[in-house]
Write an enzyme that holds these catalytic residues in place. Structure first.
Site, mmCIF file in Angstrom:
data_model
loop_
_atom_site.group_PDB
_atom_site.id
_atom_site.type_symbol
_atom_site.label_atom_id
_atom_site.label_comp_id
_atom_site.label_asym_id
_atom_site.label_seq_id
_atom_site.Cartn_x
_atom_site.Cartn_y
_atom_site.Cartn_z
ATOM 1 N N SER A 1 0.860 -1.188 0.000
ATOM 2 C CA SER A 1 0.000 0.000 0.000
ATOM 3 C C SER A 1 0.888 1.228 0.000
ATOM 4 O O SER A 1 2.041 1.180 0.455
ATOM 5 C CB SER A 1 -0.883 0.015 1.252
ATOM 6 O OG SER A 1 -1.557 1.252 1.392
ATOM 7 N N TYR B 256 -1.978 -1.070 10.489
ATOM 8 C CA TYR B 256 -2.074 -1.248 9.036
ATOM 9 C C TYR B 256 -0.799 -0.777 8.350
ATOM 10 O O TYR B 256 -0.244 -1.481 7.495
ATOM 11 C CB TYR B 256 -3.282 -0.470 8.502
ATOM 12 C CG TYR B 256 -3.541 -0.689 7.029
ATOM 13 C CD1 TYR B 256 -4.255 -1.795 6.589
ATOM 14 C CD2 TYR B 256 -3.055 0.203 6.072
ATOM 15 C CE1 TYR B 256 -4.496 -2.008 5.236
ATOM 16 C CE2 TYR B 256 -3.293 -0.002 4.723
ATOM 17 C CZ TYR B 256 -4.007 -1.102 4.310
ATOM 18 O OH TYR B 256 -4.225 -1.311 2.971
#
Length: 255
Positions: free
Chosen positions: A144, A157
């Site tokens: 990401s 995350y």
């Protein structure tokens, strides 16, 4: 001209929806045979039905990537069905808990990292084992933009996606000389069911325009835009691409 993945056998995790479903469709169009995996078996079967309409061969395996025995079973099922494994798109992941770091529980930390990071480790371990037996292959891991930069309330995350980058590079260095390429895709914010659900909540009113503005291209990404990048990275056209951080983020990381 042959399709980019003509004759290749590819594993796709997180295949029930979003980027994984788009990838399965794009890879089928590119000529691949597919082993589709997800914790949501019904969703994966829906994806498989769409893929079958394109004439692609596929097998569906219910798999929780945080459990090593289920990942091993996935890879074994792909090899049993198709005779080998040529590529993998390790895409399964879950979102952050939206909790400040000092309030984040161990259970919340583990819930995200067990899927997003440990799950990629298990996939790499068993996919590489299978590829070594047949002369190599290519692997793409979904990281990401938040593996490189951060936002508030997403420590677990960001840590998991940063870990995917390090893990991808380590595997690329270790196995590149043995014919296995490993790369990571860094999506920006992609319009998936997860994002649609988030921005529809009253407490996040105004979030969608803010997310769009954060991308210099002026919009969110679409699942197929990530899928097409994965197809190219898994193809022989990317034969000299190994250990890369492949940003598909609308300029998110350029700001």
């Amino acid at each position: 001209m042959k399709p980019m993945l003509d004759g290749k056998v590819i594993v796709v995790t997180g295949a029930a929806r979003g980027i994984g479903r788009a990838a399965a469709y794009a890879m089928a169009q590119a000529g691949a045979s597919l082993a589709l995996a997800d914790f949501d078996e019904d969703g994966a079967n829906t994806t498989a039905a769409q893929v079958a309409r394109l004439g692609a061969r596929c097998v569906v395996v219910r798999a929780d990537v945080s459990r090593e025995e289920e990942v091993a079973g996935l890879v074994n099922a792909a090899v049993a069905r198709f005779g080998r494994l040529d590529g993998a798109f390790n895409n399964a992941g879950i979102e952050q808990r939206n909790t400040p770091l000092h309030l984040l529980s161990e259970a919340q930390w583990n819930a995200v990292n067990d899927v997003n990071l440990k799950g990629v480790f298990f996939c790499l371990k068993h996919e590489i084992r299978a590829m070594l037996e047949t002369g190599g292959g290519a692997i793409v891991n979904t990281s990401s933009a938040l593996g490189r930069v951060a936002i508030p309330n997403a420590a677990e995350y960001c840590a998991s996606k940063g870990g995917v980058l390090g893990l991808s590079k380590a595997a690329a260095v270790e196995y590149g000389s043995q014919g296995i390429r490993v790369n990571a895709i860094l999506p920006g914010v992609i319009r998936t069911p997860m994002i649609d659900s988030l921005v529809s909540q009253p407490q996040f009113a105004g979030l969608l325009p803010a997310l769009e503005a954060r991308h210099p291209i002026g919009r969110l990404g679409e699942p197929d835009e990530i899928a097409q990048a994965a197809v190219w990275l898994l193809s022989d056209l990317a034969s000299f691409v190994n250990g890369s951080e492949f940003s598909v983020d609308g300029g998110y990381l350029a700001v």
